[in-house]
Design a protein around this motif. Structure first.
Motif, PDB file in Angstrom:
ATOM      1  N   ALA A 172     -51.855 -11.301 -21.784  1.00 21.31           N
ATOM      2  CA  ALA A 172     -50.773 -10.217 -21.568  1.00 21.31           C
ATOM      3  C   ALA A 172     -50.933 -10.349 -19.854  1.00 21.31           C
ATOM      4  N   ALA A 173     -52.160 -10.511 -19.407  1.00 20.63           N
ATOM      5  CA  ALA A 173     -52.356 -10.505 -17.959  1.00 20.63           C
ATOM      6  C   ALA A 173     -51.856 -11.941 -17.411  1.00 20.63           C
ATOM      7  N   ALA A 176     -47.648 -11.601 -17.573  1.00 15.11           N
ATOM      8  CA  ALA A 176     -47.108 -10.278 -16.879  1.00 15.11           C
ATOM      9  C   ALA A 176     -46.419 -10.685 -15.407  1.00 15.11           C
ATOM     10  N   SER A 203     -43.537  -8.433 -17.442  1.00 18.85           N
ATOM     11  CA  SER A 203     -44.267  -7.168 -17.371  1.00 18.85           C
ATOM     12  C   SER A 203     -43.288  -6.185 -17.391  1.00 18.85           C
ATOM     13  N   LEU A 206     -42.985  -4.744 -20.939  1.00 17.85           N
ATOM     14  CA  LEU A 206     -43.962  -3.697 -21.272  1.00 17.85           C
ATOM     15  C   LEU A 206     -43.755  -2.264 -20.632  1.00 17.85           C
ATOM     16  N   THR A 207     -42.976  -2.046 -19.746  1.00 19.37           N
ATOM     17  CA  THR A 207     -42.872  -0.644 -18.953  1.00 19.37           C
ATOM     18  C   THR A 207     -41.519   0.020 -19.743  1.00 19.37           C
ATOM     19  N   ALA A 228     -44.107 -10.632 -25.319  1.00 22.57           N
ATOM     20  CA  ALA A 228     -44.534 -10.340 -23.973  1.00 22.57           C
ATOM     21  C   ALA A 228     -45.987  -9.858 -23.775  1.00 22.57           C
ATOM     22  N   ARG A 229     -46.564  -9.432 -24.816  1.00 27.16           N
ATOM     23  CA  ARG A 229     -47.933  -9.216 -24.721  1.00 27.16           C
ATOM     24  C   ARG A 229     -48.708 -10.398 -25.196  1.00 27.16           C
TER      25      ARG A 229
END
Length: 389
Positions: A172-173, A176, A203, A206-207, A228-229
């Motif tokens: 994920a990082a 993002a 990212s 994810l929001t 996305a993850r």
């Protein structure tokens, strides 16, 4: 002990151009591209040419305008499938679990190899990358991660000659900060639509709330969230020695709507596949053409010959009618592929013109050998093979 990333994605850099430059090494570092001069498009461009604004599938006339000193290289029939086979054969010296997605990219699962540390994995995969260059003069980029999704995105992160490792837990990082267009299926129009809603980076997905994601992605919102993850549980599918089909596909950098150009590309695919079929001692009976629209919808059409063959000529007349049958929506296309099935062992031929076809077959075999050596002076379906000094 931390888990190790065991899925590797290989993506050859500017594959068609790289194949041609393996025959013409003196042109390395120049602005060059593979494509036809008459009613043609650019099917592959060197990174030097890309820096000048040349892209795939830009019309050749436009490419010569934006890059007047562009060197055009004609397609060399037979070399792409040969180099592809050799490249993946080298991959199988590292692991038996190899999935050949297309002529220029695929996946390796190195889990069965018993590597104990991440440095050991990196060392072995880098050695494979170097060997592909040393043996074939094909530059490649590699991505290593815990799954197919992230490894494929990683392999494209630092092209050309890239090498990116995403340790497990950091998927994920890694994704993002990347543009949303790195997500498979998000094309140019989808990217513009999402940008209008404030989603420009991975990212941003994810929001968003569940309600917002449903409005944006409909029933596919959960899959988009998982993507996305960096979540993906698809296995690497191995190739089997006894092929049940042969296929090749080409995804265009920009959507294309020229029927004549699509037909030319499909016929070139026949030229690429038949040497592999002959090399395996097989014949095929059925050809299927698949087209894909920008929205990722696929449509196919197929037709069978009365007798299986390992020659190109019987399939050429099927290309245009199959394209018209598959391309029912006259919208620009994102991808086209050709697939041969109805695979049979090569045996005694009983058709009336067996002797004539056998002469064609012997000629085709000679052409395959010449193509493999980069020699020229021969035309198969209008593709001139340039003579190498």
């Amino acid at each position: 002990m931390l888990p190790l990333p065991t899925i590797v994605h290989l993506d050859a850099d500017a594959f068609f151009v790289s194949c041609e430059l393996s025959l013409k090494p003196e042109l390395r570092g120049t602005k060059c591209a593979v494509g036809g001069r008459e009613r043609g498009i650019i099917s592959s461009a060197s990174y030097e040419a890309r820096a000048c604004g040349v892209y795939t599938p830009m019309p050749t006339k436009l490419a010569l305008k934006v890059c007047p000193d562009l060197i055009l290289l004609p397609h060399t029939a037979g070399i792409y499938s040969k180099k592809s086979r050799e490249m993946f054969d080298l991959c199988e010296t590292l692991t038996p679990v190899v999935q050949r997605n297309s002529v220029d990219e695929g996946y390796l699962d190195i889990g069965p190899c018993g590597f104990k540390t991440l440095p050991e994995i990196e060392r072995r995969v880098r050695a494979l990358q170097q060997r592909i260059w040393d043996d074939l003069q094909i530059p490649t980029s590699f991505g290593i991660a815990a799954n197919k999704l992230v490894s494929a995105i990683a392999s494209k992160a630092r092209k050309p000659r890239g090498f990116t490792v995403v340790p497990p837990g950091e998927e994920a990082a890694f994704l993002a900060p990347l543009k949303i267009s790195v997500i498979p299926g998000v094309g140019k129009k989808s990217e513009e639509r999402l940008a209008a809603s404030g989603i420009r980076l991975v990212s941003d997905v994810l929001t968003r709330s569940e309600r917002e994601l449903k409005n944006l992605f409909g029933s596919g919102w959960e899959e988009m969230l998982r993507t996305a993850r960096g979540e993906d549980d698809r296995p690497v599918h191995t190739d089997h020695e006894d092929a049940k089909s042969y296929s090749v596909q080409e995804t265009f950098g920009e959507d294309i709507s020229d029927l004549a150009e699509i037909e030319r590309i499909a016929k070139r695919m026949i030229d690429e596949l038949m040497p592999a079929i002959r090399g395996d001692g097989k014949r095929v009976k059925t050809m299927t053409v698949k087209v894909r629209y920008p929205g990722m919808e696929n449509s196919t059409a197929g037709r069978s010959l009365a007798e299986a063959t390992d020659l190109e000529a019987p399939f050429y007349p099927l290309v245009q009618p199959l394209l018209k049958a598959a391309w029912t929506q006259r919208r620009p296309l994102r991808l086209v592929s050709v697939r041969f099935s109805g695979v049979e062992e090569k045996g005694s031929q009983l058709e009336m013109f067996a002797q004539t076809d056998e002469k064609k077959r012997r000629l085709a075999a000679v052409m395959d050998k010449l193509n493999a050596k980069g020699q020229a002076g021969i035309v198969r379906h209008g593709h001139q093979i340039q003579k190498e000094d």
